[in-house]
Design an enzyme around this catalytic site. Structure first.
Site, PDB file in Angstrom:
ATOM      1  N   ASN A   9     -17.424 -16.480 -23.623  1.00 40.74           N
ATOM      2  CA  ASN A   9     -18.589 -16.795 -22.254  1.00 40.74           C
ATOM      3  C   ASN A   9     -19.173 -16.079 -22.374  1.00 40.74           C
ATOM      4  O   ASN A   9     -19.833 -14.807 -22.066  1.00 40.74           O
ATOM      5  CB  ASN A   9     -17.440 -16.109 -21.447  1.00 40.74           C
ATOM      6  N   LYS A  11     -21.924 -16.284 -19.307  1.00 37.63           N
ATOM      7  CA  LYS A  11     -22.270 -16.284 -18.813  1.00 37.63           C
ATOM      8  C   LYS A  11     -23.751 -16.845 -18.174  1.00 37.63           C
ATOM      9  O   LYS A  11     -24.143 -17.391 -19.223  1.00 37.63           O
ATOM     10  CB  LYS A  11     -21.550 -14.638 -18.064  1.00 37.63           C
ATOM     11  N   HIS A  86     -13.278 -18.724 -12.909  1.00 35.68           N
ATOM     12  CA  HIS A  86     -13.671 -16.948 -13.160  1.00 35.68           C
ATOM     13  C   HIS A  86     -14.394 -15.711 -11.323  1.00 35.68           C
ATOM     14  O   HIS A  86     -14.379 -16.672 -10.986  1.00 35.68           O
ATOM     15  CB  HIS A  86     -14.774 -17.319 -13.840  1.00 35.68           C
ATOM     16  N   GLU A  88     -15.822 -14.157 -11.010  1.00 37.48           N
ATOM     17  CA  GLU A  88     -16.688 -14.439 -10.510  1.00 37.48           C
ATOM     18  C   GLU A  88     -17.788 -15.394 -10.104  1.00 37.48           C
ATOM     19  O   GLU A  88     -18.688 -14.882  -8.852  1.00 37.48           O
ATOM     20  CB  GLU A  88     -18.456 -14.208 -12.035  1.00 37.48           C
ATOM     21  N   GLU A 156      -7.146 -12.271 -16.835  1.00 36.46           N
ATOM     22  CA  GLU A 156      -8.638 -11.673 -16.713  1.00 36.46           C
ATOM     23  C   GLU A 156      -9.000 -10.351 -15.269  1.00 36.46           C
ATOM     24  O   GLU A 156      -9.131 -10.769 -13.598  1.00 36.46           O
ATOM     25  CB  GLU A 156     -10.175 -12.371 -16.414  1.00 36.46           C
ATOM     26  N   GLY A 162     -16.236  -6.551 -17.675  1.00 43.08           N
ATOM     27  CA  GLY A 162     -17.932  -5.232 -17.760  1.00 43.08           C
ATOM     28  C   GLY A 162     -17.714  -4.268 -17.267  1.00 43.08           C
ATOM     29  O   GLY A 162     -18.616  -3.613 -16.988  1.00 43.08           O
ATOM     30  N   SER A 199     -13.920  -6.826 -21.044  1.00 42.28           N
ATOM     31  CA  SER A 199     -14.339  -5.879 -21.913  1.00 42.28           C
ATOM     32  C   SER A 199     -13.995  -5.674 -23.479  1.00 42.28           C
ATOM     33  O   SER A 199     -13.692  -4.406 -23.891  1.00 42.28           O
ATOM     34  CB  SER A 199     -13.346  -4.050 -21.123  1.00 42.28           C
ATOM     35  N   GLY A 220     -16.378 -12.269 -22.575  1.00 44.69           N
ATOM     36  CA  GLY A 220     -18.087 -12.333 -22.547  1.00 44.69           C
ATOM     37  C   GLY A 220     -19.070 -11.555 -22.858  1.00 44.69           C
ATOM     38  O   GLY A 220     -19.461 -12.194 -23.544  1.00 44.69           O
ATOM     39  N   GLY A 221     -19.201 -10.112 -22.782  1.00 41.20           N
ATOM     40  CA  GLY A 221     -20.673  -9.351 -23.444  1.00 41.20           C
ATOM     41  C   GLY A 221     -20.366  -9.612 -24.504  1.00 41.20           C
ATOM     42  O   GLY A 221     -21.748  -9.357 -24.732  1.00 41.20           O
TER      43      GLY A 221
HETATM   44  P1  PGA Z   1     -16.226  -9.597 -20.565  1.00 40.68           P
HETATM   45  O1  PGA Z   1     -16.168 -10.628 -19.175  1.00 40.68           O
HETATM   46  O2  PGA Z   1     -16.049  -9.166 -22.115  1.00 40.68           O
HETATM   47  O3  PGA Z   1     -17.926  -8.985 -20.268  1.00 40.68           O
HETATM   48  O4  PGA Z   1     -15.710  -7.959 -19.354  1.00 40.68           O
HETATM   49  C1  PGA Z   1     -15.081 -11.555 -19.544  1.00 40.68           C
HETATM   50  C2  PGA Z   1     -15.206 -13.001 -18.744  1.00 40.68           C
HETATM   51  O5  PGA Z   1     -15.394 -12.076 -17.564  1.00 40.68           O
HETATM   52  O6  PGA Z   1     -14.603 -13.153 -18.446  1.00 40.68           O
END
Ligand code: PGA
Length: 239
Positions: A9, A11, A86, A88, A156, A162, A199, A220-221
């Site tokens: 993802n 983002k 998600h 967010e 999650e 993050g 993470s 994500g990241g």
């Molecule tokens: P992250 O994000 O790997 O940066 O923690 C995961 C996500 O929000 O799907």
């Protein structure tokens, strides 16, 4: 055993030049890998040897919804997946379980595969409310849904997204078991796929990947760096 899924993802990250560079470096051939870039870059990722997903979807097929992208439009681009719910989207854009339920219904109606994100806050975890929260999210967001073949759950924990903080192996295992058990009780379904997200990176994935009940990852990241993301995929695929 069925193949595990690894979804990335992006983002709201990367510029066009960075996206072009990414695509050149990301030569993965695996249909269990799903890249979810920002909407405007989706066309660049179509017809590759991996799958593509949207990060969000509207709850109607068409109409006066400025700024939204419908499941029908996504499907018409040849895109297979969409993330829904998600944290967010829930926290920043006030998406409720009811809205998420409408999005899932419309996405499935349009033959999209849905990655439904659920998870607790740190406060809920500390107050032993994780299972309660997850049960509510599953009950409310999957109301009146019958086609579970096209639904994947991503567990999650919000406090792990993050932050670099990962739940313990026991915490992930028991929550994933709880999710699968709840789906079985509520919807009589045995084999729903559950991913872990929060993470995950190229150094911790090997350890988390040992969790037998887990069906893959939502990253994500660490998916923003094609080399790191390829390493994660290799660990999961070669296990
Ligand atoms: P992250 O994000 O790997 O940066 O923690 C995961 C996500 O929000 O799907």
């Amino acid at each position: 055993m069925e193949n595990k899924i690894v979804a990335g993802n992006f983002k709201m990250n990367l510029t066009l030049d960075e996206i072009k560079d990414y695509i050149n470096k990301f030569n993965v051939e695996n249909e269990n890998v799903i890249i979810c870039p920002p909407f405007i870059y989706l066309p660049y990722f179509i017809n590759k040897k991996y799958m593509v997903g949207a990060q969000n979807v509207a709850f109607e097929d068409s109409g006066a919804y400025t700024g939204e992208i419908s499941p029908k439009q996504i499907k018409s681009m040849g895109i297979t997946y969409t993330i829904v719910g998600h944290s967010e989207r829930r926290e920043i854009f006030n998406e409720t379980d009811k809205i998420i339920n409408k999005k899932i219904a419309k996405a499935l109606e349009n033959d999209l595969k849905v990655i439904l994100c659920i998870g607790e806050t740190l406060e809920e975890r500390k107050n032993n409310l994780t299972e309660e929260k997850i049960q509510k999210q599953l009950e409310n967001s999957l109301q009146n849904i019958s086609n579970f073949d096209n639904i994947i759950i991503a567990y999650e924990p919000i406090w792990a997204i993050g932050t670099g903080i990962i739940p313990t192996i026991d915490e992930i295992t028991s929550t994933v078991n709880y999710i699968k058990g709840t789906i079985k009780t509520l919807y009589k379904l045995e084999n729903i796929k559950v991913l872990y997200g929060g993470s995950v990176n190229d150094t911790n994935v090997e350890e988390i990947n040992k969790i037998k009940v887990l069906d893959g990852f939502l990253v994500g990241g660490a998916s923003l760096d094609p080399d790191k993301f390829k390493k994660i995929i290799e660990v999961v695929v070669n296990q």
